[in-house]
Design a protein around this motif. Sequence first.
Motif, mmCIF file in Angstrom:
data_model
loop_
_atom_site.group_PDB
_atom_site.id
_atom_site.type_symbol
_atom_site.label_atom_id
_atom_site.label_comp_id
_atom_site.label_asym_id
_atom_site.label_seq_id
_atom_site.Cartn_x
_atom_site.Cartn_y
_atom_site.Cartn_z
ATOM 1 N N LEU A 53 -4.122 12.930 -18.586
ATOM 2 C CA LEU A 53 -5.159 12.674 -17.585
ATOM 3 C C LEU A 53 -5.244 11.182 -17.286
ATOM 4 O O LEU A 53 -5.374 10.780 -16.115
ATOM 5 C CB LEU A 53 -6.516 13.207 -18.070
ATOM 6 N N MET A 98 -4.909 9.438 -13.656
ATOM 7 C CA MET A 98 -5.975 8.585 -13.118
ATOM 8 C C MET A 98 -5.426 7.204 -12.747
ATOM 9 O O MET A 98 -5.774 6.643 -11.716
ATOM 10 C CB MET A 98 -7.109 8.441 -14.144
ATOM 11 N N LEU A 116 -3.990 7.031 -9.407
ATOM 12 C CA LEU A 116 -4.923 7.225 -8.279
ATOM 13 C C LEU A 116 -5.855 6.037 -8.092
ATOM 14 O O LEU A 116 -6.636 5.999 -7.150
ATOM 15 C CB LEU A 116 -5.755 8.490 -8.514
ATOM 16 N N ARG A 117 -5.788 5.113 -9.022
ATOM 17 C CA ARG A 117 -6.715 3.993 -8.981
ATOM 18 C C ARG A 117 -6.472 3.099 -7.781
ATOM 19 O O ARG A 117 -5.357 3.024 -7.288
ATOM 20 C CB ARG A 117 -6.572 3.175 -10.272
ATOM 21 N N LYS A 162 -13.046 3.298 -9.822
ATOM 22 C CA LYS A 162 -12.964 4.533 -9.026
ATOM 23 C C LYS A 162 -11.526 4.828 -8.616
ATOM 24 O O LYS A 162 -10.641 3.972 -8.711
ATOM 25 C CB LYS A 162 -13.846 4.403 -7.784
ATOM 26 N N ILE A 163 -11.342 6.053 -8.157
ATOM 27 C CA ILE A 163 -10.023 6.465 -7.676
ATOM 28 C C ILE A 163 -10.162 6.936 -6.229
ATOM 29 O O ILE A 163 -11.276 7.165 -5.744
ATOM 30 C CB ILE A 163 -9.449 7.628 -8.521
ATOM 31 N N LEU A 164 -9.041 7.059 -5.564
ATOM 32 C CA LEU A 164 -9.004 7.665 -4.228
ATOM 33 C C LEU A 164 -8.194 8.946 -4.352
ATOM 34 O O LEU A 164 -7.086 8.938 -4.880
ATOM 35 C CB LEU A 164 -8.305 6.742 -3.230
ATOM 36 N N ILE A 165 -8.748 10.038 -3.844
ATOM 37 C CA ILE A 165 -8.056 11.317 -4.035
ATOM 38 C C ILE A 165 -8.452 12.310 -2.944
ATOM 39 O O ILE A 165 -9.571 12.253 -2.423
ATOM 40 C CB ILE A 165 -8.384 11.893 -5.449
ATOM 41 N N TYR A 215 -13.094 18.801 -9.433
ATOM 42 C CA TYR A 215 -12.450 18.794 -10.751
ATOM 43 C C TYR A 215 -13.305 19.536 -11.778
ATOM 44 O O TYR A 215 -12.865 20.509 -12.397
ATOM 45 C CB TYR A 215 -12.240 17.337 -11.162
ATOM 46 N N GLU A 231 -13.496 8.050 -11.967
ATOM 47 C CA GLU A 231 -12.375 8.619 -12.712
ATOM 48 C C GLU A 231 -12.829 9.896 -13.407
ATOM 49 O O GLU A 231 -13.950 9.981 -13.902
ATOM 50 C CB GLU A 231 -11.868 7.605 -13.745
ATOM 51 N N PHE A 232 -11.949 10.884 -13.447
ATOM 52 C CA PHE A 232 -12.327 12.163 -14.038
ATOM 53 C C PHE A 232 -12.333 12.049 -15.560
ATOM 54 O O PHE A 232 -11.349 11.620 -16.153
ATOM 55 C CB PHE A 232 -11.349 13.264 -13.614
ATOM 56 N N PRO A 233 -13.423 12.468 -16.175
ATOM 57 C CA PRO A 233 -13.485 12.396 -17.632
ATOM 58 C C PRO A 233 -12.667 13.512 -18.276
ATOM 59 O O PRO A 233 -12.527 14.601 -17.701
ATOM 60 C CB PRO A 233 -14.971 12.591 -17.927
ATOM 61 N N TYR A 234 -12.167 13.228 -19.447
ATOM 62 C CA TYR A 234 -11.472 14.276 -20.209
ATOM 63 C C TYR A 234 -12.521 15.301 -20.643
ATOM 64 O O TYR A 234 -13.621 14.937 -21.040
ATOM 65 C CB TYR A 234 -10.775 13.670 -21.425
#
Lengths: 350, 603
Positions: free
Chosen positions: A342, A346, A349-350, B205-208, B358, B392-395
């Motif tokens: 993961l 991530m 995508l940052r 942050k991310i872009l998605i 997610y 960001e997506f947490p585990y």
Amino acid sequence: MTTPAPASPAAGRKINRINLEVAAYRGGRTTLCAGCGHNAISERIVDACFEMGVQPERMIKLSGIGCSSKSPAYFLGGSHGFNAVHGRMPAVATGALLANKTLLPIGVSGDGDTGAIGAGQFVHLMRRNVPIVYIVENNGCYGLTKGQLSPTADAGSALKNGVVSGLPAMDLCALAVQLGATFVARSFSGDKKQLSSVLKAALAHRGAALLDVISPCVTFNDHEGSTKSYAYVKDHADPLGEITFVPFFDDISVEYDPGSSIAVTLHDGSRVVLKKLDDKYDPRDKLAALALLHESNQRGELATGLIYVDPAKPSFVDLLNVVDTPLSFLPEAQTRPGREALADIMARLR
Amino acid sequence: MASDVVNDFSIQVATVNGSGSQTANLVLIRSLFQMGIPVSGKNLFPSNIAGLPTWYTIRANWRGYIARKKDVDILVALNPETAREDVLALDAGAAVVYDAALKLDEVRADLTFYPVPFDELVKPVCPDAKLRRLVRNMIYDGVLSRLLGIDLAEMDRALEKQLGRKPKALALNRAALAAGDAYAAEHLSKADPFRVERMDATRGKILIEANAAVALGAMMAGVTVVTWYPITPSTSVVETLIDYMKRYRVDPETGKATFAIVQAEDELASIGMAIGAGWAGARSMTATSGPGMSLMAEFSGLGYFTEVPAVIIDVQRVGPSTGLPTRTSQGDMLSTAVLSHGDTKHIMLIPSSAEECYSLTMKAFDLAERFQTPVFVMTDLDLGMNTWMADEFPYPDAPLDRGKRLDRATLEKLPDWGRFMDVDGDGIPWRTVPGDGLPAYFNRGSGHNAKGQYSERAEDYTSLMDRLARKFETARRAVPPEVVDEVAGAQVAIAAYGTSHWAVEEARGQLAAEAGLATSYIRLRSYPFTQAVERFIDRHARVYVVEQNRDAQMLSLLKLDLTPGQVGKLRSVVYYTGLPIDARSISDEILAQEREARQRARP
Ligand SMILES: Cc1ncc(C[n+]2csc(CCOP(=O)(O)OP(=O)(O)O)c2C)c(N)n1
Ligand code: SF4
Ligand SMILES: [Mg+2]
């Protein structure tokens, strides 16, 4: 409802190679009409599974909707079963195999369930060569909805209510051969010996095995004028040869005159021995199979027996390249990627 | 020149579908994002592969309002077919960067015009005439970087991120970027108020695209069987998932996959396979959109009635029928809640953001197995196919919940077992799966008793249906709860869900700032709703239910749960153009209804 434990049988009782009695392969009491061809097929399935010594907990039985599709409740009570929706059993069977490729599915369908509403799914099941014993209990009519014409009703055949089919019949065997099924046979619910052999061979095969079994509907389609009646089939069945099935675990050698028989070795080492009536026929020849079906149709006859077999073609699940453990039993450690995975995603995508 | 407008504008790029403007648009968004400015990008495209007009809108907003903005501040006009219309639609004061050949400055006098000779600029940059069409777009990025003050180095970095693995394309695009920047520096004088300044609002942050977030959620939920049939806008859920799974779910030693992904022959088959796999013990899913949902109806009912887990992702698009296949909607809410005939009810999870695509997808797998039923994740095209900022997506912090799957030890402890027996009183029975060696049962879509045997007895049927209802009530306590933002003393409240959230947040700001109207807000995240919804409605005088469909579908679902008094408080705000809902459409409508209410109240 529960899996019978292999018990030592009472003296004199017959047991199979995994110590089960035939009762372990039976199911609930049938609710179909007395004399219905479908019941005879259920009995042959019980016998074949018993004789082959298959483990009930490895088998699954699936069906669509119809009188025929009810029958899985009447055999293999120790196996999981799924009576799904009309014409869509192939998808459910495929999904179950995706979840657990070690399962041995028996699918039971009707000529309406397969040839009409389920034609699309049937086509793709055969095309994918999904490893399943797929039995069409073919009575040329819709039994459960009380006697309408089905797509396998022969042109000119009449229903009890007088309605005559003006359309050509769908030949499920020809369709299956053409689509990529690797075991195609036709039999008759009343032919104990042939149906048993064909069923056992299909159980030993790894790939899509279509069994088109003519199975008269005594209530709606067993009268004069019906080409799926007991009388008609008895008169018009044209067996390709006498079939003997030799399971690989039986240490028996069967002698055949090489000039008049042909033996095909199946996936698990079993053999189907075809004692030829017709010298030219070789069930490994696709073109010959299609020609045979076409010619016998023209003559108004039913070619029965093993029509086509290709034991070498990889099955759908062989092509998936999945791990050996069934996906349904994989532990979380194998199905949920770790923190690094993961974090890696991530970071991108940052 | 009016006073500066900093970090608060929308850009619309009007091009022709298939002209390769995607790279330029993503570089533009990413460079703003890298400068720490909240941003979103939405592609308004036709159902066509090449040749029809397409618009890409980028919104930058320092407050974090990233819903679609109704008005366009900066138009990049490159499509000769629509250019005039695009210019006529602008508000006075907007800026237009355009292909000089289009002579758009003749159309209106109240705009700022920046003509750019694209063809002339691209020639020296890209000697290969065949590639020019693709490289040409990068010129407007260069021009905008100069006009808006976007750091060219950030654009360059973004470009590298986008094309890093293709050195030749990277070099050509870099040159085009520089050419646009140089041209603007030399020939254009800044006459509009819009510009950017560095901020720090995007750190961490991310872009998605949220379809990728759904895919990630599924992978992290340990999905093992994926069956699907391509349909816009859900296709990229599975296509992205395939990429991820190939990378992270193949056993490195054997090279074998811990999953199976099958493209089915249609949606009847894709959901049938998912149901078959769920019945046999796999974590299974399928993804689709409206037309596929219609085809899945019969199997959805089978899954509900025979209690088989499966996850269905519905990326909603505009219906009825084929509708507007590439436009967004929340039009499947009502039909999905009760998808199939008979008394069928389904659990739905409704994400608003990429983060929730997610986390709620992951949750859907747990709920499907816990409640042994199909669970629907209701996203939409706006979320799925557009570019979103996200934390960001947490585990995942909890192990997978595989629900009541029987093992031998549990079986021995149970006083009695039947596949459909409610031994724990929560409506959820224990199940076995084929191949586990435990007692088998016969699953059937026809009437059955607690042991799974065929039954048409009235008592068997009603007790089964009542138990299923009880199970649904248990689910009410397990679904992700609504998110409530209650303003002390507020009489007026808003209820919304999914992508409407972004426009609602902004509309609340507008209502407060422009009309002095404070509003509370409840964001629905699941069906069934939790008890919090009723309590929230009780505390307010009027609740505006905002949604992106014509028939106020969620409002109808709310009505099923509420008392007549509570229903009397509900008002509806609907938006169904196929474009993502914008804040102004909400605030205007709420104010209009509020005024009407006041007038009616007057004697
Ligand atoms: C979607 C749907 N349409 C129609 C039916 C009604 N129906 C039940 S069985 C059947 C025909 C079954 O015929 P066949 O498959 O030949 O089975 P048989 O009863 O003859 O064994 C029909 C039309 C149904 N159950 N579902
Ligand atoms: S109606 Fe026909 S097919 Fe159905 S059970 Fe009776 S005999 Fe068999
Ligand atoms: Mg029939």
